[in-house]
Design an enzyme around this catalytic site. Structure first.
Site, PDB file in Angstrom:
ATOM      1  CB  CYS A   1      -0.936   0.010   1.214  1.00  0.00           C
ATOM      2  SG  CYS A   1      -1.842  -1.535   1.407  1.00  0.00           S
TER       3      CYS A   1
ATOM      4  CG  PHE B   1      -0.585  -5.471   4.845  1.00  0.00           C
ATOM      5  CD1 PHE B   1      -1.028  -4.857   5.992  1.00  0.00           C
ATOM      6  CD2 PHE B   1      -1.486  -6.226   4.111  1.00  0.00           C
ATOM      7  CE1 PHE B   1      -2.347  -4.982   6.416  1.00  0.00           C
ATOM      8  CE2 PHE B   1      -2.809  -6.357   4.517  1.00  0.00           C
ATOM      9  CZ  PHE B   1      -3.233  -5.731   5.677  1.00  0.00           C
TER      10      PHE B   1
ATOM     11  CG  HIS C   1      -2.327   4.359   4.900  1.00  0.00           C
ATOM     12  ND1 HIS C   1      -2.033   4.269   3.553  1.00  0.00           N
ATOM     13  CD2 HIS C   1      -2.511   3.078   5.321  1.00  0.00           C
ATOM     14  CE1 HIS C   1      -2.040   2.993   3.184  1.00  0.00           C
ATOM     15  NE2 HIS C   1      -2.328   2.251   4.241  1.00  0.00           N
TER      16      HIS C   1
ATOM     17  CD  GLU D   1      -2.768   7.833   8.868  1.00  0.00           C
ATOM     18  OE1 GLU D   1      -2.249   8.567   8.008  1.00  0.00           O
ATOM     19  OE2 GLU D   1      -3.668   7.003   8.596  1.00  0.00           O
TER      20      GLU D   1
ATOM     21  CG  HIS E   1      -6.479   0.753   0.414  1.00  0.00           C
ATOM     22  ND1 HIS E   1      -5.389   1.094  -0.357  1.00  0.00           N
ATOM     23  CD2 HIS E   1      -5.960   0.353   1.611  1.00  0.00           C
ATOM     24  CE1 HIS E   1      -4.285   0.909   0.333  1.00  0.00           C
ATOM     25  NE2 HIS E   1      -4.609   0.463   1.534  1.00  0.00           N
TER      26      HIS E   1
ATOM     27  CE  LYS F   1      -5.766   4.069   1.555  1.00  0.00           C
ATOM     28  NZ  LYS F   1      -4.888   5.239   1.828  1.00  0.00           N
TER      29      LYS F   1
END
Length: 404
Positions: free
Chosen positions: A162, A390, A294, A305, A331, A326
């Site tokens: 990502c 990830f 994010h 975050e 995403h 998003k």
């Protein structure tokens, strides 16, 4: 150290098939998430996504091109064409050798893989098209952009889940700043909305069946999207010499690794990347007005975050605006940071902060100004774009309003 500016932008995503359409949708707080229209959707537990609707490849490409271009490559070429057209650059002579493309993607030609696995394992075919490998390889989009636009300089693909787009754009920024290149085409692309792509993500149990609601106490997971965002990064003096319109200046970039867990995010790792981008850009924390988060809409990401932002900015965190687009475009995995950078450019140029839509109820662990549900007019001079992947791989970009 040379200065780096953005002179072109392009996109295709669930909100629009151009930058103008996308920014208009962001200003309106429009949602691009809806029912999936893919083969065997009834076999999926998650049946929503942010698909590019009204898109027909035969309207954009001829039969020979379609045989070579997976959907992720098509999206990248469309976005790159818009960005390069806006920049007004022609890559010829010495410039073509001092310009390249750095692309972010995670899955590459996943649609092509899915179709050919079906052909071999489900339909029992013993042969596949000879172009399957050139079509599905992760570097296909970067290679076709380099060929179409005569980009003979450094060109490659970054795959960091990502954070792929932000890592890619960070590398392009570093190349121009160091003097290795005069201009770079950079961004990200992804098209994972096929049966196998969605089914694989289902297995992680991080997907919402309803909507993407970042930072809201009622959030219950992420929603996949697809599309591409592409930019022309250019050395400032090179851009000024040809009278180019400058959209924003890229001033900082940092990366970090959590070195902790393959899927669970780390506050410390995220905070190091944010602080690193500030240091790299010589930015006082009080200068930052907006962060494109994010913000995946998962419980783990959002609270981590927000905690990282609070750690880095201290009391100034309460004055920051931080939103997750998003909630509108989904995403895009490897392509997500590039589409989100459009919201950063919009904030700097137009003074419009894109909202976090779908926000229903405050979460005490996400107690920041998340610009809920409606766009906001605000003057900001410095913005950040966060990407946390990830594998614990983090990448943060810093942009400044350009003033001649």
């Amino acid at each position: 150290m040379k200065r780096v500016v953005i002179t072109g932008a392009g996109t295709i995503n669930a909100l629009g098939q151009s930058v103008r359409e996308t920014m208009e949708a962001m200003r309106e707080g429009r949602c691009g998430i809806g029912p999936l229209d893919i083969r065997d959707v009834d076999r999926l537990t998650v049946q929503i996504g942010a698909q590019v609707k009204g898109y027909h490849e035969q309207d954009r490409f001829n039969r020979q091109q379609i045989a070579l271009y997976d959907r992720f490559t098509q999206f990248a070429l469309i976005a790159a064409t818009e960005a390069i057209s806006q920049a007004g650059l022609e890559f010829q002579g010495e410039l073509s050798q001092r310009a390249g493309v750095v692309m972010g993607t995670s899955g590459g030609g996943l649609t092509t893989q899915d179709e050919n696995y079906r052909a071999v394992y489900e339909e029992g075919k013993n042969r596949v098209h000879p172009f399957v490998i050139p079509k599905l390889m992760n570097n296909a989009a970067a290679s076709h952009i380099s060929m179409q636009f005569n980009l003979q300089g450094p060109s490659f693909t970054v795959a960091t889940a990502c954070a792929s787009s932000n890592h890619a754009m960070g590398q392009a920024f570093a190349m121009i700043r160091s003097g290795m290149a005069d201009a770079m085409v950079t961004g990200g692309t992804e098209s994972m909305l096929c049966f196998g792509g969605v089914k694989a993500w289902e297995g992680l149990r991080v997907m919402s069946k309803e909507a993407c609601r970042p930072f809201s106490a009622t959030r219950n997971g992420m929603v996949q999207g697809e599309g591409a965002g592409m930019f022309v990064f250019e050395e400032l003096e090179h851009a000024k010499a040809r009278g180019a319109e400058i959209l924003a200046e890229v001033i900082g970039f940092a990366m970090s690794s959590d070195a902790a867990d393959i899927v669970m995010p780390s506050k410390k790792g995220a905070a190091r990347a944010i602080a690193g981008a500030l240091k790299d850009g010589r930015i006082d924390p009080g200068e930052v007005g907006y962060i494109n988060a994010h913000g995946t809409g998962t419980a783990a990401n959002d609270k981590t975050e927000c905690a990282a932002v609070a750690d880095v900015f201290g009391h100034h965190a309460n004055d920051l605006m931080i939103s997750s687009t998003k909630s509108m475009h989904g995403h895009l995995i490897g392509g997500t940071g590039a589409v989100e950078l459009l919201a950063c450019v919009m904030a700097l140029r137009d003074g419009i902060i894109a909202p976090t839509i779908g926000y229903e109820e405050p979460d005490p662990e996400c107690a920041l100004d998340v610009v809920p549900n409606e766009a906001r007019e605000a003057h900001v001079d410095v913005v950040l774009s966060n990407a946390f992947a990830f594998g614990g791989l983090n990448a943060v970009l810093a942009l400044r309003r350009y003033a001649a």
